[in-house]
Write a protein that holds these residues in place. Structure first.
Motif, PDB file in Angstrom:
ATOM      1  N   HIS A  48       5.118  -2.423   4.683  1.00 11.48           N
ATOM      2  CA  HIS A  48       5.282  -3.287   5.848  1.00 11.48           C
ATOM      3  C   HIS A  48       3.942  -3.913   6.202  1.00 11.48           C
ATOM      4  CE1 HIS A  48       8.992  -0.900   6.123  1.00 11.48           C
ATOM      5  NE2 HIS A  48       9.483  -1.908   6.811  1.00 11.48           N
ATOM      6  N   HIS A  49       3.110  -3.178   6.926  1.00 13.79           N
ATOM      7  CA  HIS A  49       1.779  -3.672   7.282  1.00 13.79           C
ATOM      8  C   HIS A  49       0.723  -3.169   6.306  1.00 13.79           C
ATOM      9  CE1 HIS A  49       2.651  -5.382  11.278  1.00 13.79           C
ATOM     10  NE2 HIS A  49       3.494  -4.385  11.438  1.00 13.79           N
ATOM     11  N   HIS A  62      -3.134  -3.214   6.997  1.00  8.86           N
ATOM     12  CA  HIS A  62      -4.036  -3.606   8.082  1.00  8.86           C
ATOM     13  C   HIS A  62      -5.105  -2.528   8.280  1.00  8.86           C
ATOM     14  CE1 HIS A  62      -5.317  -4.735  12.160  1.00  8.86           C
ATOM     15  NE2 HIS A  62      -4.817  -5.935  11.867  1.00  8.86           N
ATOM     16  N   LEU A  69      -4.387  -0.794  12.306  1.00 13.46           N
ATOM     17  CA  LEU A  69      -3.076  -0.459  12.853  1.00 13.46           C
ATOM     18  C   LEU A  69      -2.668   0.953  12.452  1.00 13.46           C
ATOM     19  CD1 LEU A  69      -0.651  -1.596  14.430  1.00 13.46           C
ATOM     20  CD2 LEU A  69       0.259  -2.406  12.263  1.00 13.46           C
ATOM     21  N   HIS A 105       0.294   3.489  12.220  1.00 12.59           N
ATOM     22  CA  HIS A 105       1.742   3.690  12.250  1.00 12.59           C
ATOM     23  C   HIS A 105       2.172   4.117  10.865  1.00 12.59           C
ATOM     24  CE1 HIS A 105       6.066   2.803  12.796  1.00 12.59           C
ATOM     25  NE2 HIS A 105       5.807   2.996  14.068  1.00 12.59           N
ATOM     26  N   THR A 124       4.423   3.032   9.102  1.00  6.65           N
ATOM     27  CA  THR A 124       4.771   1.883   8.255  1.00  6.65           C
ATOM     28  C   THR A 124       3.543   1.044   7.892  1.00  6.65           C
ATOM     29  OG1 THR A 124       5.164   0.379  10.108  1.00  6.65           O
ATOM     30  CG2 THR A 124       7.023   1.715   9.369  1.00  6.65           C
ATOM     31  N   SER A 125       2.362   1.487   8.305  1.00  7.21           N
ATOM     32  CA  SER A 125       1.143   0.716   8.051  1.00  7.21           C
ATOM     33  C   SER A 125       0.212   1.496   7.128  1.00  7.21           C
ATOM     34  CB  SER A 125       0.421   0.409   9.370  1.00  7.21           C
ATOM     35  OG  SER A 125      -0.763  -0.312   9.124  1.00  7.21           O
ATOM     36  N   THR A 176      -3.861   1.090   5.234  1.00  6.03           N
ATOM     37  CA  THR A 176      -5.098   0.317   5.270  1.00  6.03           C
ATOM     38  C   THR A 176      -5.286  -0.418   3.945  1.00  6.03           C
ATOM     39  OG1 THR A 176      -6.506   2.073   4.367  1.00  6.03           O
ATOM     40  CG2 THR A 176      -6.162   2.056   6.783  1.00  6.03           C
ATOM     41  N   ASP A 193      -0.520  -9.971   8.119  1.00  3.10           N
ATOM     42  CA  ASP A 193      -1.582  -9.138   7.545  1.00  3.10           C
ATOM     43  C   ASP A 193      -1.363  -8.880   6.055  1.00  3.10           C
ATOM     44  OD1 ASP A 193       0.055  -6.597   7.415  1.00  3.10           O
ATOM     45  OD2 ASP A 193      -0.041  -6.778   9.587  1.00  3.10           O
ATOM     46  N   THR A 194      -0.126  -9.026   5.569  1.00  4.29           N
ATOM     47  CA  THR A 194       0.082  -8.881   4.128  1.00  4.29           C
ATOM     48  C   THR A 194      -0.599 -10.016   3.365  1.00  4.29           C
ATOM     49  OG1 THR A 194       2.220 -10.036   4.226  1.00  4.29           O
ATOM     50  CG2 THR A 194       2.246  -7.643   4.425  1.00  4.29           C
ATOM     51  N   TRP A 243       1.564  -6.545  15.101  1.00  9.93           N
ATOM     52  CA  TRP A 243       2.997  -6.339  15.005  1.00  9.93           C
ATOM     53  C   TRP A 243       3.760  -7.647  15.201  1.00  9.93           C
ATOM     54  CZ3 TRP A 243       5.270  -2.224  13.140  1.00  9.93           C
ATOM     55  CH2 TRP A 243       4.655  -0.964  13.231  1.00  9.93           C
TER      56      TRP A 243
END
Length: 243
Positions: A25-26, A28, A31, A33, A35-36, A38, A85-86, A120
């Motif tokens: 997903h992210h 980043h 962030l 989470h 689903t995120s 680095t 961010d992707t 987000w």
């Protein structure tokens, strides 16, 4: 979600002989989470995948022909939602290693941004999406509004899916526009997808052959912050590929 449950969810990869499919997903740097991930960890995970699997070019995937399916452990990389961010952080890493991916977009969110700096709420613009496509990445559909399809009527679910697919197909005519279900939740009714569309689920989908379950293909993920366990995941996924 607990780390133990995340790992259990992720352990099951693909059906024997069928590509492992990962979803992100992210990507980043700040962030926090589940689903995120680095950018540093994304690169680490991608390098592990390259060491263990053949990367599939998404542009070659065709429902009517399985000649593209390699005879060795293989992986397809996907991104859900279409977060900006992707493009900012994942794309340079993909380009560095020559990896192409599918970007599944929530079409009514394209180009929307938050009033502040909340990642987000920042989504890819059409210019960025065109850029991704020109680089050889594949653009897919993730519904119009990211609704839970199992809570919609037959008409509403069809509208969410088919209009989103058509929005992208009108931009990239000739491409096979594949689809992924928000939250991995299937509608209560059967959807008649375009003839060359594969539909992808999440870890909620069983690990079945793509020929038998082409409208709910299992995808899994790299649990964020559990890098020490990723090598074990790779070993499990390779073992499952061989059956």
């Amino acid at each position: 979600m607990s780390k133990k449950l995340e790992l259990i969810n992720a352990l099951c990869g693909s059906a024997p002989g069928w590509p492992l499919v990962l979803y992100f997903h992210h990507v980043h740097p700040t962030l926090k989470h589940y689903t995120s991930i680095t950018p540093k960890d994304f690169e680490e995970g991608l390098c592990l995948l390259l060491d263990n699997f053949k990367i599939i070019e998404p542009s070659v995937i065709r429902k009517r022909c399985f000649d593209w399916n390699p005879k060795e452990p293989s992986v397809l990389i996907t991104f859900d939602d279409g977060f900006k961010d992707t493009y900012d952080f994942a794309l340079p890493i993909l380009n560095k290693y020559g990896v192409k991916a599918i970007f599944f977009l929530i079409t009514t969110n394209i180009g929307t941004k938050s009033s502040g700096l909340n990642p987000w709420k920042n989504y890819l613009s059409w210019a960025e999406i065109n850029d991704l496509h020109s680089m050889g990445h594949t653009i897919g559909s993730h519904t119009l509004s990211h609704s839970a399809l199992n809570k919609l009527s037959m008409e509403e679910a069809n509208y969410e899916i088919i209009h989103s697919i058509n929005t992208i197909k009108n931009k990239f005519s000739g491409d096979s526009i594949h689809f992924s279900y928000p939250y991995g939740l299937l509608p209560r009714c059967e959807i008649i997808f375009p003839e060359d569309t594969f539909a992808f689920g999440t870890v909620k989908a069983p690990a079945n052959s793509w020929e038998k379950a082409d409208t709910n293909i299992r995808r899994t993920y790299l649990p964020a912050g559990q890098n020490s366990k990723w090598k074990r995941l790779m070993e499990k996924w390779r073992t499952q590929w061989y059956g």
